[in-house]
Design an enzyme around this catalytic site. Structure first.
Site, PDB file in Angstrom:
ATOM      1  N   LYS A 141      -9.181  65.189 -80.095  1.00 30.78           N
ATOM      2  CA  LYS A 141     -10.162  65.620 -79.089  1.00 30.78           C
ATOM      3  C   LYS A 141     -10.553  67.051 -79.402  1.00 30.78           C
ATOM      4  CE  LYS A 141     -12.151  63.957 -75.351  1.00 30.78           C
ATOM      5  NZ  LYS A 141     -12.519  62.541 -75.105  1.00 30.78           N
TER       6      LYS A 141
HETATM    7  P1  NAD Z   1     -21.144  63.514 -68.541  1.00 24.65           P
HETATM    8  O1  NAD Z   1     -21.113  64.982 -68.769  1.00 24.65           O
HETATM    9  O2  NAD Z   1     -22.266  62.716 -69.093  1.00 24.65           O
HETATM   10  O3  NAD Z   1     -21.067  63.212 -66.969  1.00 24.65           O
HETATM   11  C1  NAD Z   1     -20.078  63.735 -66.118  1.00 24.65           C
HETATM   12  C2  NAD Z   1     -20.539  63.460 -64.698  1.00 24.65           C
HETATM   13  O4  NAD Z   1     -19.494  63.857 -63.790  1.00 24.65           O
HETATM   14  C3  NAD Z   1     -21.788  64.250 -64.282  1.00 24.65           C
HETATM   15  O5  NAD Z   1     -22.624  63.434 -63.484  1.00 24.65           O
HETATM   16  C4  NAD Z   1     -21.203  65.381 -63.439  1.00 24.65           C
HETATM   17  O6  NAD Z   1     -22.156  65.905 -62.525  1.00 24.65           O
HETATM   18  C5  NAD Z   1     -20.092  64.626 -62.754  1.00 24.65           C
HETATM   19  N1  NAD Z   1     -19.087  65.489 -62.119  1.00 24.65           N
HETATM   20  C6  NAD Z   1     -18.522  66.616 -62.594  1.00 24.65           C
HETATM   21  N2  NAD Z   1     -17.700  67.129 -61.680  1.00 24.65           N
HETATM   22  C7  NAD Z   1     -17.741  66.294 -60.610  1.00 24.65           C
HETATM   23  C8  NAD Z   1     -17.126  66.291 -59.336  1.00 24.65           C
HETATM   24  N3  NAD Z   1     -16.281  67.265 -58.972  1.00 24.65           N
HETATM   25  N4  NAD Z   1     -17.405  65.263 -58.467  1.00 24.65           N
HETATM   26  C9  NAD Z   1     -18.245  64.272 -58.833  1.00 24.65           C
HETATM   27  N5  NAD Z   1     -18.873  64.236 -60.028  1.00 24.65           N
HETATM   28  C10 NAD Z   1     -18.619  65.233 -60.890  1.00 24.65           C
HETATM   29  O7  NAD Z   1     -19.731  62.971 -69.071  1.00 24.65           O
HETATM   30  P2  NAD Z   1     -19.373  61.492 -69.532  1.00 24.65           P
HETATM   31  O8  NAD Z   1     -19.535  61.419 -70.999  1.00 24.65           O
HETATM   32  O9  NAD Z   1     -20.042  60.522 -68.640  1.00 24.65           O
HETATM   33  O10 NAD Z   1     -17.787  61.494 -69.263  1.00 24.65           O
HETATM   34  C11 NAD Z   1     -17.260  61.237 -67.954  1.00 24.65           C
HETATM   35  C12 NAD Z   1     -15.777  60.912 -68.088  1.00 24.65           C
HETATM   36  O11 NAD Z   1     -15.624  59.772 -68.951  1.00 24.65           O
HETATM   37  C13 NAD Z   1     -14.914  61.995 -68.709  1.00 24.65           C
HETATM   38  O12 NAD Z   1     -13.620  61.943 -68.139  1.00 24.65           O
HETATM   39  C14 NAD Z   1     -14.844  61.603 -70.169  1.00 24.65           C
HETATM   40  O13 NAD Z   1     -13.718  62.128 -70.839  1.00 24.65           O
HETATM   41  C15 NAD Z   1     -14.753  60.106 -70.026  1.00 24.65           C
HETATM   42  N6  NAD Z   1     -15.156  59.362 -71.223  1.00 24.65           N
HETATM   43  C16 NAD Z   1     -16.385  59.526 -71.786  1.00 24.65           C
HETATM   44  C17 NAD Z   1     -16.727  58.789 -72.897  1.00 24.65           C
HETATM   45  C18 NAD Z   1     -18.107  58.858 -73.529  1.00 24.65           C
HETATM   46  O14 NAD Z   1     -18.373  58.070 -74.450  1.00 24.65           O
HETATM   47  N7  NAD Z   1     -18.981  59.722 -73.080  1.00 24.65           N
HETATM   48  C19 NAD Z   1     -15.807  57.900 -73.473  1.00 24.65           C
HETATM   49  C20 NAD Z   1     -14.550  57.741 -72.867  1.00 24.65           C
HETATM   50  C21 NAD Z   1     -14.242  58.483 -71.745  1.00 24.65           C
END
Ligand code: NAD
Length: 458
Positions: A141
């Site tokens: 990561k």
């Molecule tokens: P992103 O940046 O696209 O979206 C994150 C979202 O969370 C945004 O809408 C943001 O406003 C919201 N957020 C932040 N703080 C918040 C809070 N306190 N309350 C409510 N909403 C809140 O990120 P993403 O890529 O969608 O990733 C989201 C999660 O999924 C993370 O934990 C990430 O590690 C995990 N993840 C992502 C991927 C990927 O392919 N992008 C893969 C596996 C896991």
């Protein structure tokens, strides 16, 4: 040359330019400054589940020490000249946890809370995740403690390129392949690929999650949310939940949350409440996820969306529903709010959204939890497909990508569900056991661990 009078310095101290401390590691130093999301850090959460599963498997202490720590941890300085000519020094991290099963693989996060411990935790989760879905990678990561929402596009590009310049020696298409995570996207990956190419020649397989125009894969953008929904279908069947009309609540409306919401609604679910970092909304008759997506992609925030009624963000988890999908950050469901969770099925789109104390509370309430290490593995699975396509110089169609994704997610779900039943443990512990066993087996076959005490998945 950096002018000392204008450079922002002072490891761990907040800077005066609104962009946070230059050096946030180790976490202990900054614990008081961290937002109080949960009773423990993402690192402690990941280590806890590893320890419980290692106990279940009887992994000896010395082997736990190998699997419980990182192979390599790199911290780099990213000085960037911001508006007004002022230099701010961001901290960048790349942690390679375990590479027994293949090249390191894991996302890159741009978020002000990023620190070494968080990246360590997420790297170890990637090791178990890639093993659980049985794709040939190790776990890694990366992250930079910047806030892309507060920076202009030019500054974000400089950070991405500078980060690549600092870590290019420890990554490579057969060594370590970054991908998007919170705060990064296909554009960020394009800059990273371009920067790596300046030093090594055109190398699309150096990152995944790239734009389609730059050797990206069809289906990658939606893949994590799609994988969440494939798992949701399996779990709903097991839990006897009819998806037609099932109420869904989604926390976080970025890449993962917005795709999970859209695809769940395609199956007949009704999106009744959503939150992002700015606030939360609800609509008992159902929110239109496509219109909400358009609103957000045009720069709007979730609470500004006119199709829903604003609600206090704290109330989101208490909203009555059949399915809850946390898809924001780690530690969002903790001992102080887990008792209010009002769903039957919780599918973890985010990494480490649930603390161990919250997990126990949910278990007592009879909530069925599909854990992060399997539920959100769709992203890395299609990243694997993208990497394969890049190495083959051949592009698959979207239908093929989604069909292969479904197959992998379904197999992983069924393997873990069978294991949970056989050993009478939760899905989470079963998933960790499957992942740890596969990593141990690969380590033994390579000759890294020659010990007879290593449990075998055979
Ligand atoms: P992103 O940046 O696209 O979206 C994150 C979202 O969370 C945004 O809408 C943001 O406003 C919201 N957020 C932040 N703080 C918040 C809070 N306190 N309350 C409510 N909403 C809140 O990120 P993403 O890529 O969608 O990733 C989201 C999660 O999924 C993370 O934990 C990430 O590690 C995990 N993840 C992502 C991927 C990927 O392919 N992008 C893969 C596996 C896991």
């Amino acid at each position: 040359m950096i002018d000392e009078a204008t450079a922002t310095v002072g490891g761990g101290k907040a800077s005066s330019d609104g962009h946070g401390p230059t050096d946030k590691s180790p976490r202990e130093q900054n614990r008081d400054d961290a937002p109080q999301r949960a009773e423990m850090s993402d690192y402690e959460i990941a280590q806890h589940w590893f320890t419980v599963a290692a106990d279940e498997l009887g992994v000896p202490d010395d082997m736990r020490a190998v699997l419980g720590s990182s192979y390599r941890e790199v911290q780099v300085q990213i000085p960037v000249t911001l508006d007004g000519g002022r230099i701010h020094v961001f901290s960048g991290y790349r942690v390679q946890h375990n590479g027994a099963r293949g090249p390191y693989k894991g996302g890159l996060r741009f978020h002000p809370d990023v620190d070494l411990d968080e990246v360590r935790a997420l790297a170890s989760l990637m090791t178990w995740k890639t093993a659980i879905v049985n794709i040939p990678y190790g776990g890694a990561k990366g992250g930079v403690n910047c806030d892309p929402r507060e920076l202009d596009r030019g500054a974000v590009e400089k950070i991405a390129r500078s980060f690549m310049d600092k870590i290019e020696k420890v990554i490579g298409p057969t060594r370590d392949i970054p991908a998007p995570d919170v705060g990064t996207n296909a554009q960020t990956m394009a800059w990273l690929m371009d920067e790596y190419g300046k030093l090594h020649g055109h190398t699309p397989a150096i990152v995944t999650g790239k734009p389609i125009a730059l050797s990206g894969s069809y289906g990658r953008e939606a893949a994590t949310g799609r994988g969440v929904v494939y798992m949701l279908e399996e779990a709903a069947e097991q839990a006897g939940i009819d998806l037609d009309g099932a109420r869904v609540v989604v926390q976080g409306f970025g890449n993962v949350g917005s795709w999970a919401a859209r695809l769940a609604c395609e199956l007949g679910c009704k999106l009744v409440a959503v939150a992002d970092a700015d606030g939360a909304i609800r609509n008992d008759s159902g929110l239109d996820p496509n219109r909400l997506c358009e609103h957000v992609s045009e720069g709007g925030s979730v609470p500004d969306y006119e199709g829903g009624e604003r609600m206090p963000p704290d109330e989101l988890l208490a909203t009555e529903c059949e399915i809850l999908i946390p898809a924001a950050l780690g530690g969002m469901i903790h001992e102080h709010n887990a008792g209010r969770v009002n769903c039957r099925l919780l599918v973890e789109g985010a990494n480490s959204p649930t603390t161990p104390k919250a997990d126990a509370i949910l278990s007592d309430k009879g909530v069925f939890v599909v854990p992060d290490v399997m539920a959100n593995a769709g992203g890395v699975t299609v990243s694997y497909f993208e990497w394969v396509q890049n190495l083959q110089h051949f592009r698959w169609n979207e239908q093929g990508v989604n069909a292969q994704l479904r197959q992998i997610m379904r197999t992983a779900y069924r393997t873990v569900a069978e294991r949970a039943e056989k050993d009478d443990v939760s899905m989470r512990i079963a998933a960790f056991c499957v992942g740890i066993e596969r990593v141990l087996e690969a380590a033994r076959m390579r000759g890294y661990l020659t010990d007879e005490r290593v449990p075998s998945s055979g």
